[in-house]
Design a protein around this motif. Structure first.
Motif: not given
Length: 390
Positions: A119-128
């Protein structure tokens, strides 16, 4: 029936994709344990999709230039293959690990942690990685996906999904049977279609979206046909299910030593949910056979086309030069025209196979009858389960 034996019986029904037979409701902890394979599948899939998207340039020209590097080409193919294989493998491994475990605190903790990562970490990684534009939108989408997984598992979809994964693996193991009994005669007919100019001309004019529309049309026709046939098969099966099932047919169930008493009351009628569940499992099992068969036909005509049809022949049939081929955005060293024809013949052959498995005696005995025998065992086990908890 004691609690431990009832738990084994209910787990057995869920493993067979029949959660509707189970009476009673599950607590949140048990639900979290059961959702673990789906969460593992979703998380691994999103990680690999993010990696794959980060590797793929925005333009065709840039992609062509990068594919000239053999190291990148190899990595690209490996990641594409892993995107298909690893999520299924992760779900299967978690499913095996969970087997026989109920309300395990470690499993619950791990599932919750992985859900937070999804929910939280993978969207951040995708954005980076510049794959997604907004972190907040990714968080909301993944949260809704995880909630949807819990809802689907609550209504029994997780059990059916787990069964479908095992059934898919068993269908892959049955490739030899498909190849020896179903492929030869059909390929004789389909090969003539493959060599007709008109088929190449029709498929060459289709956009990929329209081709998938044709595939969807054939799929809908096939599903409607299978449902109509299998509903009738299930009705006949319920009416004639053996009231004295030999003990050896129950060896793989939690009811090995039980038998049905001939003077016992009639079985409780199937509830609407149970009828839908049984029909869905039968249709899905047949569809898995059709998909495996269609993939075999698709690969056969790709190989045959590479060996027998050169670019000049394709040009004479389609009146234009062959174009570079892609499949699910994966660049392939094949012409787009060959891919289009192979997809069309694969889905057409799959529909023919579905009809033959339901109507032709030889196909039926090899591919449909084992599924009906399996359902017969499930119906007998259902009777014993309901008798014991009543």
């Amino acid at each position: 029936m004691d609690e431990a034996r009832r738990a084994r019986a209910e787990a057995w029904f869920r493993q067979r994709g029949l959660p509707s037979v189970v009476r009673g409701s599950s607590g949140l902890g048990d639900l979290t344990v059961r959702v673990a394979p789906a969460v593992a599948f979703l998380t691994v899939l999103e990680v690999l999709v993010t990696v794959f998207a980060a590797m793929t340039p925005d333009t065709e020209a840039a992609m062509g230039a990068r594919l000239e590097d053999p190291n990148f080409a190899l990595a690209y193919v490996v990641v594409a293959a892993l995107t298909v294989i690893l999520p299924l493998l992760a779900a299967w491994l978690v499913l095996r690990w969970n087997r026989g475990r109920r309300m395990r605190q470690l499993t619950i903790t791990v599932v919750l942690v992985v859900s937070l990562v999804e929910i939280v970490l993978l969207p951040v990684i995708g954005h980076l990685a510049k794959v997604t534009d907004s972190v907040s939108e990714g968080v909301v989408e993944n949260l809704l996906l995880v909630i949807a997984l819990y809802v689907l598992v609550k209504i029994g979809a997780g059990s059916v999904l787990g069964w479908a994964l095992r059934a898919a693996l068993s269908q892959v193991k049955a490739v030899g049977t498909l190849t020896s009994k179903a492929l030869p005669l059909l390929l004789l007919f389909a090969t003539f279609l493959f060599l007709t100019t008109e088929l190449w001309q029709v498929t060459a004019t289709l956009t990929r979206a329209r081709l998938w529309g044709v595939v969807a049309f054939f799929a809908v026709v096939g599903v409607v046909f299978l449902v109509s046939v299998l509903v009738e098969e299930l009705r006949n099966l319920v009416q004639r299910v053996d009231r004295n099932v030999p003990p050896e047919r129950l060896l793989a169930t939690p009811f090995q030593m039980q038998a049905r008493h001939p003077d016992h009351d009639e079985d409780p009628p199937l509830r609407r949910g149970e009828q839908l569940n049984l029909v869905f499992v039968l249709v899905l099992a047949q569809l898995l056979q059709v998909v495996v068969f269609g993939v075999l036909v698709f690969l056969f005509f790709l190989a045959f086309g590479v060996l027998a049809i050169d670019d000049d022949v394709i040009k004479s049939w389609t009146t234009h030069d062959p174009t570079p081929g892609t499949l699910f955005k994966l660049h392939l060293p094949l012409s787009n025209e060959l891919i289009q024809v192979s997809v069309f013949l694969a889905v057409f052959s799959g529909l023919y196979f579905a009809a033959s498995a339901a109507t032709d005696p030889l196909y039926r005995q090899a591919f449909l009858q084992p599924l009906l025998d399996d359902v017969s065992v499930s119906l007998t086990a259902r009777h014993l389960y309901l008798r014991d908890i009543s």
